[in-house]
Design an enzyme around this catalytic site. Structure first.
Site, short mmCIF file in Angstrom:
data_model
loop_
_atom_site.label_atom_id
_atom_site.label_comp_id
_atom_site.label_asym_id
_atom_site.label_seq_id
_atom_site.Cartn_x
_atom_site.Cartn_y
_atom_site.Cartn_z
N HIS A 287 0.84 -1.20 0.00
CA HIS A 287 0.00 0.00 0.00
C HIS A 287 0.87 1.25 0.00
O HIS A 287 1.88 1.32 0.71
CB HIS A 287 -0.91 0.00 1.23
CG HIS A 287 -1.98 1.04 1.22
ND1 HIS A 287 -2.79 1.27 0.14
CD2 HIS A 287 -2.37 1.94 2.18
CE1 HIS A 287 -3.65 2.25 0.42
NE2 HIS A 287 -3.40 2.66 1.65
N ASN A 308 -4.09 8.96 3.79
CA ASN A 308 -4.51 7.75 3.08
C ASN A 308 -5.44 8.12 1.94
O ASN A 308 -5.77 9.29 1.74
CB ASN A 308 -5.19 6.79 4.06
CG ASN A 308 -5.14 5.34 3.60
OD1 ASN A 308 -4.75 5.04 2.48
ND2 ASN A 308 -5.56 4.44 4.46
#
Length: 365
Positions: A287, A308
């Site tokens: 990620h 994020n």
């Protein structure tokens, strides 16, 4: 009367937003029986958009029940500095979640070599103990990659937005869909890399989000028209922070937001608040996110401020605080292993392709 209704509606919307970000509140009683657990599941479904298929609903319920039990047990441990919740991912297994909502691919050796490690322009002793680029108008709003493995796209684009704002004083929201469609840096299914985004921003540039078709959470054909989709924001290059060195990462983050790679774990998936210590994550990097600052709690716990791409209804308004200066050289969840950042030297906010063509045409005449 109208004002009262409007205030009531705004209150309802706010409550839903809080529930989506922090998860549906529940207690041990809600998990006491199948009936009460099902009722909790239906309450959660009322907040989140989920499948209507009955067979899949029953399967999802079993996953939800397991996650709910895990969240309850975890939060009952008073020694943990962070909390979990029944957020939008609460009916997903970790494997399903990773497939849909991560997507970072370890950078190729060539990309790592090309991103030369540049010594920080600021001495370690001159870096303040806390710094947050959100306070200086250099970070755009939190976006949502949706069920597409495009975290690399959102992280890379966010870093370009930030360095452009720092150099030009103009914070522009750029198009992730253009990067997804046109860059060749990756896709939804196989993921991609942040250096790939920077290469594209160097060669072509990224247009404003309002100039390109809206984000679709899926790959599409490239629809960039440089005659109309102006301006295009470019960068001059990109570099890497020395790997496995949190001190060096801190020095660079003080100068600009930096993209990093991490392993998204089960706790990371269900995170809602606090300083994440990543007890269940390692260095299986999958990620990409952006470190936009760092800080220290009143108790003296040092942390990274990480942006994020799962909307502002996840974590702390779309952010997570991750513990820093840990004992392992790779940092929490591998955060210090592959830090990359874009370089922009020119004060020009963007290149106007159409204007350039008009000038060239005049010169020819």
């Amino acid at each position: 009367m109208a004002e009262t209704k409007q205030a009531l509606l705004m209150g309802i919307v706010l409550c839903i937003a809080i529930a989506m970000a922090q998860g549906i509140p529940f207690t041990e009683k809600d998990l006491a029986t199948e009936a009460t657990t099902w009722k909790l599941y239906e309450k959660w479904r009322g907040v989140h958009t989920v499948t209507a298929d009955l067979a899949e609903k029953k399967t999802k319920y079993e996953v939800f029940k397991k996650n709910a039990k895990y969240v309850l047990d975890f939060n009952s441990n008073k020694g943990k500095p962070y909390k979990l919740g029944l957020n939008r991912f609460a009916d997903m297994t970790l494997e399903e979640f990773k497939k849909k909502y991560t997507g970072a691919v370890k950078p190729a050796v060539d990309a790592v070599k090309k991103a030369k490690i540049v010594k920080s322009k600021v001495a370690a002793g001159n870096v303040p103990s806390s710094y947050d680029w959100r306070d200086y108008g250099a970070v755009t709003h939190v976006k949502d990659q949706g069920p597409c493995g495009s975290c690399w796209d959102f992280a890379g684009t966010a870093a370009v937005e930030s360095i452009n704002a720092i150099v030009t004083g103009n914070l522009l929201t750029l198009s992730e869909q253009q990067v997804l469609d046109c860059s060749g840096a990756g896709n939804c299914e196989e993921g991609g890399t942040t250096p790939g985004v920077f290469e594209y921003a160097m060669d072509t540039g990224i247009t404003l989000a309002c100039n390109y078709p809206p984000y679709e959470a899926m790959d599409d054909q490239c629809r960039l028209d440089t005659s109309t989709m102006n301006p295009l924001v470019n960068i001059d290059g990109y570099a890497a922070v020395a790997g496995n060195n949190e001190k060096a990462l801190k020095q660079q983050v003080y100068l600009q937001p930096v993209t990093v790679y991490i392993e998204a774990s089960h706790d990371f998936m269900l995170y809602t608040e606090g300083v994440f210590t990543g007890d269940d994550c390692g260095t299986l990097l999958d990620h990409a996110v952006v470190v936009v600052g760092y800080g220290v709690t009143q108790e003296g716990v040092r942390y990274w401020i990480v942006k994020n791409s799962w909307s502002d209804n996840w974590g702390e308004n779309g952010y997570i605080r991750m513990i820093r200066d840990v004992d392992v050289k790779e940092g929490i969840c591998g955060i210090a292993m592959y830090p990359f950042y874009p370089i922009k030297n020119s004060p020009c906010a963007a290149i106007d392709i159409a204007a350039t063509k008009r000038v060239a045409a005049k010169d020819e005449l």
